[in-house]
Design a protein around this motif. Structure first.
Motif, PDB file in Angstrom:
ATOM      1  N   SER A  33       0.840  -1.193   0.000  1.00  0.00           N
ATOM      2  CA  SER A  33       0.000   0.000   0.000  1.00  0.00           C
ATOM      3  C   SER A  33       0.872   1.239   0.000  1.00  0.00           C
ATOM      4  N   TRP A  34       0.298   2.307  -0.482  1.00  0.00           N
ATOM      5  CA  TRP A  34       0.881   3.634  -0.313  1.00  0.00           C
ATOM      6  C   TRP A  34      -0.031   4.419   0.604  1.00  0.00           C
ATOM      7  N   THR A  48      -3.926   0.351  -2.548  1.00  0.00           N
ATOM      8  CA  THR A  48      -3.431  -0.970  -2.156  1.00  0.00           C
ATOM      9  C   THR A  48      -3.483  -1.900  -3.355  1.00  0.00           C
ATOM     10  N   ILE A  49      -2.469  -2.766  -3.463  1.00  0.00           N
ATOM     11  CA  ILE A  49      -2.396  -3.728  -4.555  1.00  0.00           C
ATOM     12  C   ILE A  49      -2.077  -5.101  -3.981  1.00  0.00           C
ATOM     13  N   ASP A  50      -2.669  -6.152  -4.586  1.00  0.00           N
ATOM     14  CA  ASP A  50      -2.446  -7.494  -4.054  1.00  0.00           C
ATOM     15  C   ASP A  50      -1.280  -8.179  -4.762  1.00  0.00           C
ATOM     16  N   SER A  51      -1.063  -9.440  -4.398  1.00  0.00           N
ATOM     17  CA  SER A  51       0.120 -10.157  -4.882  1.00  0.00           C
ATOM     18  C   SER A  51       0.109 -10.404  -6.387  1.00  0.00           C
ATOM     19  N   TYR A  95       3.930   0.626   2.448  1.00  0.00           N
ATOM     20  CA  TYR A  95       3.585  -0.317   3.510  1.00  0.00           C
ATOM     21  C   TYR A  95       3.397  -1.686   2.886  1.00  0.00           C
ATOM     22  N   ALA A  96       4.011  -2.694   3.506  1.00  0.00           N
ATOM     23  CA  ALA A  96       3.904  -4.060   3.002  1.00  0.00           C
ATOM     24  C   ALA A  96       3.347  -4.972   4.087  1.00  0.00           C
ATOM     25  N   TRP A  97       2.541  -5.924   3.663  1.00  0.00           N
ATOM     26  CA  TRP A  97       1.861  -6.784   4.638  1.00  0.00           C
ATOM     27  C   TRP A  97       1.842  -8.229   4.171  1.00  0.00           C
ATOM     28  N   LYS A  98       2.009  -9.117   5.143  1.00  0.00           N
ATOM     29  CA  LYS A  98       1.657 -10.518   4.957  1.00  0.00           C
ATOM     30  C   LYS A  98       1.176 -11.001   6.305  1.00  0.00           C
TER      31      LYS A  98
END
Length: 114
Positions: A33-34, A48-51, A95-98
């Motif tokens: 995400s930004w 936000t963008i997915d994998s 921002y990165a998430w898992k």
């Protein structure tokens, strides 16, 4: 240690364009995400963008002007910003998430002059 390194910020006149890049040190994250934060304001989600490169959401304030994308081969996510306005002035954060992990970048200043 996992890191996100942003680049591409700067000063631009209203109506101009910038492209932000965010490079991750590892390829484990699912979504990127930004966010942005202007002085005196709360941090707000921009996109936000997915994998798989699917765009999950885009803030109404930037729809039609900003585009989020990613290159999984380069572990990089981008934010193309067109037709910039003075109200877009802010520090932009990647921002990165898992599941079980997350990471923030250090921030990139974007300043739009009128």
């Amino acid at each position: 240690q996992v890191q996100l390194v942003e680049s591409g910020g700067g000063l631009v006149q209203a109506g101009g364009s910038l492209r932000l890049s965010c490079v991750a040190s590892v390829s484990i994250f699912v979504t990127y995400s930004w966010y942005r934060q202007a002085p005196g304001n709360q941090r707000e989600l921009v996109a936000t963008i997915d994998s798989r490169g699917g765009v999950i959401n885009v803030a109404d304030s930037v729809k039609g002007r900003f585009t989020i994308s990613r290159d999984n081969m380069k572990n990089t996510v981008y934010l193309q910003m067109n037709n910039l306005k003075p109200e877009d002035t802010a520090v932009y954060y990647c921002y990165a998430w898992k599941l079980g992990d997350q990471c923030w970048g250090q921030g990139a200043q974007v300043t739009v002059s009128s």
